[in-house]
Design an enzyme around this catalytic site. Structure first.
Site, PDB file in Angstrom:
ATOM      1  N   ASN A   4      -0.192   0.530  12.379  1.00 49.05           N
ATOM      2  CA  ASN A   4       0.041   0.424  10.967  1.00 49.05           C
ATOM      3  C   ASN A   4       1.298   1.419  10.812  1.00 49.05           C
ATOM      4  O   ASN A   4       1.508   2.572  11.470  1.00 49.05           O
ATOM      5  CB  ASN A   4      -0.518   1.675   9.981  1.00 49.05           C
ATOM      6  CG  ASN A   4      -0.704   1.132   8.598  1.00 49.05           C
ATOM      7  OD1 ASN A   4       0.405   1.213   8.360  1.00 49.05           O
ATOM      8  ND2 ASN A   4      -1.318   1.150   8.150  1.00 49.05           N
ATOM      9  N   LYS A  38      -3.547  10.022  -5.461  1.00 50.31           N
ATOM     10  CA  LYS A  38      -1.553  10.337  -4.654  1.00 50.31           C
ATOM     11  C   LYS A  38      -1.465  11.845  -5.648  1.00 50.31           C
ATOM     12  O   LYS A  38       0.216  11.227  -6.015  1.00 50.31           O
ATOM     13  CB  LYS A  38      -1.125   9.215  -5.422  1.00 50.31           C
ATOM     14  CG  LYS A  38      -0.922   8.101  -3.471  1.00 50.31           C
ATOM     15  CD  LYS A  38       0.019   6.968  -4.584  1.00 50.31           C
ATOM     16  CE  LYS A  38      -0.815   6.085  -3.167  1.00 50.31           C
ATOM     17  NZ  LYS A  38      -0.854   4.138  -3.441  1.00 50.31           N
ATOM     18  N   ASN A  44      -9.563   0.381  -1.511  1.00 51.52           N
ATOM     19  CA  ASN A  44      -9.707  -0.317  -1.050  1.00 51.52           C
ATOM     20  C   ASN A  44     -10.977  -0.602   0.040  1.00 51.52           C
ATOM     21  O   ASN A  44     -11.867   0.583  -0.450  1.00 51.52           O
ATOM     22  CB  ASN A  44      -8.219  -0.861   0.205  1.00 51.52           C
ATOM     23  CG  ASN A  44      -8.325   0.311   1.058  1.00 51.52           C
ATOM     24  OD1 ASN A  44      -9.160   1.468   1.437  1.00 51.52           O
ATOM     25  ND2 ASN A  44      -6.903   0.214   1.257  1.00 51.52           N
ATOM     26  N   SER A  45     -11.514  -0.504   1.289  1.00 53.52           N
ATOM     27  CA  SER A  45     -12.513  -0.117   2.151  1.00 53.52           C
ATOM     28  C   SER A  45     -12.497   0.763   2.799  1.00 53.52           C
ATOM     29  O   SER A  45     -13.786   1.247   2.499  1.00 53.52           O
ATOM     30  CB  SER A  45     -12.370  -1.103   3.740  1.00 53.52           C
ATOM     31  OG  SER A  45     -12.444  -3.030   3.205  1.00 53.52           O
ATOM     32  N   HIS A  86      -5.108  -9.549   7.997  1.00 53.28           N
ATOM     33  CA  HIS A  86      -4.684  -8.023   9.426  1.00 53.28           C
ATOM     34  C   HIS A  86      -6.082  -7.445   9.102  1.00 53.28           C
ATOM     35  O   HIS A  86      -6.872  -7.560   7.571  1.00 53.28           O
ATOM     36  CB  HIS A  86      -3.641  -7.242   9.409  1.00 53.28           C
ATOM     37  CG  HIS A  86      -3.915  -6.478   7.554  1.00 53.28           C
ATOM     38  ND1 HIS A  86      -3.668  -8.259   6.498  1.00 53.28           N
ATOM     39  CD2 HIS A  86      -4.463  -5.379   7.002  1.00 53.28           C
ATOM     40  CE1 HIS A  86      -3.938  -7.532   5.441  1.00 53.28           C
ATOM     41  NE2 HIS A  86      -4.068  -5.861   5.890  1.00 53.28           N
ATOM     42  N   GLY A 131      -8.053  -4.657  -2.518  1.00 49.79           N
ATOM     43  CA  GLY A 131      -7.290  -3.802  -2.652  1.00 49.79           C
ATOM     44  C   GLY A 131      -6.524  -3.696  -1.594  1.00 49.79           C
ATOM     45  O   GLY A 131      -6.010  -2.873  -0.477  1.00 49.79           O
TER      46      GLY A 131
HETATM   47  P1  AMP Z   1      -2.256   2.587  -0.328  1.00 48.13           P
HETATM   48  O1  AMP Z   1      -1.021   3.173  -0.641  1.00 48.13           O
HETATM   49  O2  AMP Z   1      -2.970   3.262  -0.870  1.00 48.13           O
HETATM   50  O3  AMP Z   1      -2.696   1.583   0.027  1.00 48.13           O
HETATM   51  O4  AMP Z   1      -3.109   3.098   1.569  1.00 48.13           O
HETATM   52  C1  AMP Z   1      -1.749   3.878   2.101  1.00 48.13           C
HETATM   53  C2  AMP Z   1      -1.693   3.804   3.398  1.00 48.13           C
HETATM   54  O5  AMP Z   1      -3.199   4.731   3.741  1.00 48.13           O
HETATM   55  C3  AMP Z   1      -2.680   2.218   3.773  1.00 48.13           C
HETATM   56  O6  AMP Z   1      -1.592   2.451   5.008  1.00 48.13           O
HETATM   57  C4  AMP Z   1      -3.772   2.095   3.886  1.00 48.13           C
HETATM   58  O7  AMP Z   1      -4.525   1.757   4.603  1.00 48.13           O
HETATM   59  C5  AMP Z   1      -4.060   3.534   4.364  1.00 48.13           C
HETATM   60  N1  AMP Z   1      -5.301   4.389   3.252  1.00 48.13           N
HETATM   61  C6  AMP Z   1      -5.762   4.063   2.349  1.00 48.13           C
HETATM   62  N2  AMP Z   1      -6.953   4.264   2.029  1.00 48.13           N
HETATM   63  C7  AMP Z   1      -7.220   6.091   2.722  1.00 48.13           C
HETATM   64  C8  AMP Z   1      -7.593   7.056   3.227  1.00 48.13           C
HETATM   65  N3  AMP Z   1      -9.251   7.402   2.180  1.00 48.13           N
HETATM   66  N4  AMP Z   1      -7.616   7.871   4.236  1.00 48.13           N
HETATM   67  C9  AMP Z   1      -6.591   7.706   4.702  1.00 48.13           C
HETATM   68  N5  AMP Z   1      -5.728   6.335   4.822  1.00 48.13           N
HETATM   69  C10 AMP Z   1      -6.098   5.230   3.716  1.00 48.13           C
HETATM   70  P1  AMP Z   2      -3.369  -3.773   3.356  1.00 52.85           P
HETATM   71  O1  AMP Z   2      -2.680  -2.190   2.306  1.00 52.85           O
HETATM   72  O2  AMP Z   2      -4.993  -2.906   3.305  1.00 52.85           O
HETATM   73  O3  AMP Z   2      -3.560  -4.949   2.950  1.00 52.85           O
HETATM   74  O4  AMP Z   2      -2.613  -2.811   4.864  1.00 52.85           O
HETATM   75  C1  AMP Z   2      -1.688  -3.457   4.812  1.00 52.85           C
HETATM   76  C2  AMP Z   2      -1.183  -2.122   5.523  1.00 52.85           C
HETATM   77  O5  AMP Z   2       0.481  -3.012   6.595  1.00 52.85           O
HETATM   78  C3  AMP Z   2      -0.731  -1.005   5.081  1.00 52.85           C
HETATM   79  O6  AMP Z   2      -1.719  -0.122   5.077  1.00 52.85           O
HETATM   80  C4  AMP Z   2       0.517  -0.741   5.159  1.00 52.85           C
HETATM   81  O7  AMP Z   2       0.768   0.936   5.341  1.00 52.85           O
HETATM   82  C5  AMP Z   2       1.260  -1.708   6.839  1.00 52.85           C
HETATM   83  N1  AMP Z   2       2.073  -1.603   6.619  1.00 52.85           N
HETATM   84  C6  AMP Z   2       3.288  -2.588   5.897  1.00 52.85           C
HETATM   85  N2  AMP Z   2       4.031  -2.813   6.568  1.00 52.85           N
HETATM   86  C7  AMP Z   2       3.908  -2.696   7.590  1.00 52.85           C
HETATM   87  C8  AMP Z   2       5.233  -3.115   9.029  1.00 52.85           C
HETATM   88  N3  AMP Z   2       6.204  -3.448   8.664  1.00 52.85           N
HETATM   89  N4  AMP Z   2       4.385  -2.896   9.552  1.00 52.85           N
HETATM   90  C9  AMP Z   2       3.160  -1.898  10.202  1.00 52.85           C
HETATM   91  N5  AMP Z   2       2.966  -1.885   8.879  1.00 52.85           N
HETATM   92  C10 AMP Z   2       2.930  -2.215   7.652  1.00 52.85           C
END
Ligand code: AMP
Ligand code: AMP
Length: 317
Positions: free
Chosen positions: A94, A282, A271-272, A161, A154
């Protein structure tokens, strides 16, 4: 079922350390403040973990099929370039982790994030979980896998992925505790998946056998389909015009939670991770709000009422 080499954890660590040092990924967790919150429900104690991260450096909000980071994952973030029975996956870090070494299994060809997990995707997911479990004596970390499926789950990227992240030290998700109460689930035996009677939201947990055996993909698929049937029935009964759910798993169990909304009252994406009880906030207002409201109420708001005790009949999927 595909397998990973013994030194997978060191490959993961090395790729992560190098990508971090060279600025190929942005670690957002340095200023994170974590707080474990205990909640009493009917005499049982449940734990959630709140993370306050005021300076979340921004990842792309929503990906699209055209602007898709997983079509050609960055080589510097790639842990395994080819993985799976037919070399159909990549393992990629990630780019914007909040927890170190957060990584993903991505399909090489575009597949929609709205599709259910296929037998080879489940096989590959559990092969990764098992490799991480074998490495536990080295890092003493507990990992889980998750898949955010559908428009209200979420997810932010449309390319398929499945993600892998460590749990905070000392944190036991409610699903793990529930799974300890039961022998393993046998699909097609009119057995109902577990739902914790203390929790008001619908969630379907299946305990996995200790040894999945030679037919592991089939066992995983039949189990996944049994949970998906329950989630689809809940969504249909609520007249939903979308199919959204979260899939969370460890080597010991899998869980599906149907979703009514991708966010908590439009204030915070869930999300999950949120479904597991891990909330990323945030700002301080959100942190206080989540703490005051409690994980149980939030999960009920983003999900549906529990169906515990209702069983299945011929009107159910
Ligand atoms: P978001 O902007 O909330 O979608 O998440 C920012 C990043 O943190 C993404 O890479 C998420 O998958 C991850 N993320 C979301 N929730 C958590 C959590 N509770 N702890 C750690 N990482 C998280
Ligand atoms: P989700 O938000 O659960 O769909 O997870 C997508 C994840 O991809 C987020 O946690 C982002 O931090 C991550 N992401 C976004 N752009 C990239 C990238 N270029 N390479 C790897 N991970 C990325």
């Amino acid at each position: 079922m595909p397998s990973l080499t013994q030194d997978f954890l060191s490959t993961l660590r090395d790729t992560y350390d190098k990508a971090l040092a060279l600025g190929n990924l942005v670690f957002n967790g340095d200023n994170a403040v974590n707080e474990m919150v205990s909640t009493e429900i009917n005499g049982s104690t449940y734990t959630s973990c709140l993370t306050l991260l005021a300076s979340l450096e921004h990842r792309p909000e929503k990906g699209s099929v055209d602007k898709n980071p997983f079509a050609k994952p960055e080589p510097e973030l790639t842990i395994e370039d080819s993985f799976g029975e037919h070399d159909e996956f990549k393992l990629v870090l990630n780019k914007f982790p909040v927890v170190p070494q957060h990584f993903m299994l991505v399909t090489k060809e575009f597949k929609s994030q709205n599709t259910p997990l296929s037998p080879n995707e489940l096989g590959a997911t559990f092969a990764v979980l098992r490799a991480l479990e074998r490495a536990k004596k080295e890092d003493n970390k507990d990992w889980f896998a998750f898949y955010n499926c559908g428009p209200q789950s979420g997810a932010s990227q449309p390319h398929k992925h499945i993600q892998f992240m460590t749990l905070p030290a000392g944190f036991e998700p409610f699903a793990s505790r529930l799974a300890r109460t039961s022998p393993h689930f046998i699909p097609n035996q009119h057995q109902e998946p577990l739902q914790d009677l203390n929790l008001s939201f619908a969630h379907f947990v299946a305990v996995l056998p200790d040894d999945l055996g030679d037919d592991s993909e089939e066992v995983l698929t039949l189990t996944f389909v049994s949970l998906l049937q329950r989630a689809l029935t809940v969504l249909r009964e609520a007249h939903c015009d979308h199919i959204s759910y979260n899939f969370c798993a460890t080597t010991k169990w899998m869980m599906l939670m149907p979703r009514s909304s991708g966010s908590y009252e439009d204030k915070m994406g869930v999300n999950s991770c949120g479904v597991m009880g891990l909330f990323l906030c945030k700002n301080k207002e959100l942190f206080d709000l989540v703490k005051d409201t409690g994980f149980e109420k939030i999960e009920r708001l983003v999900g549906f009422a529990s169906t515990a005790g209702q069983g299945s009949d011929e009107y159910h999927y």
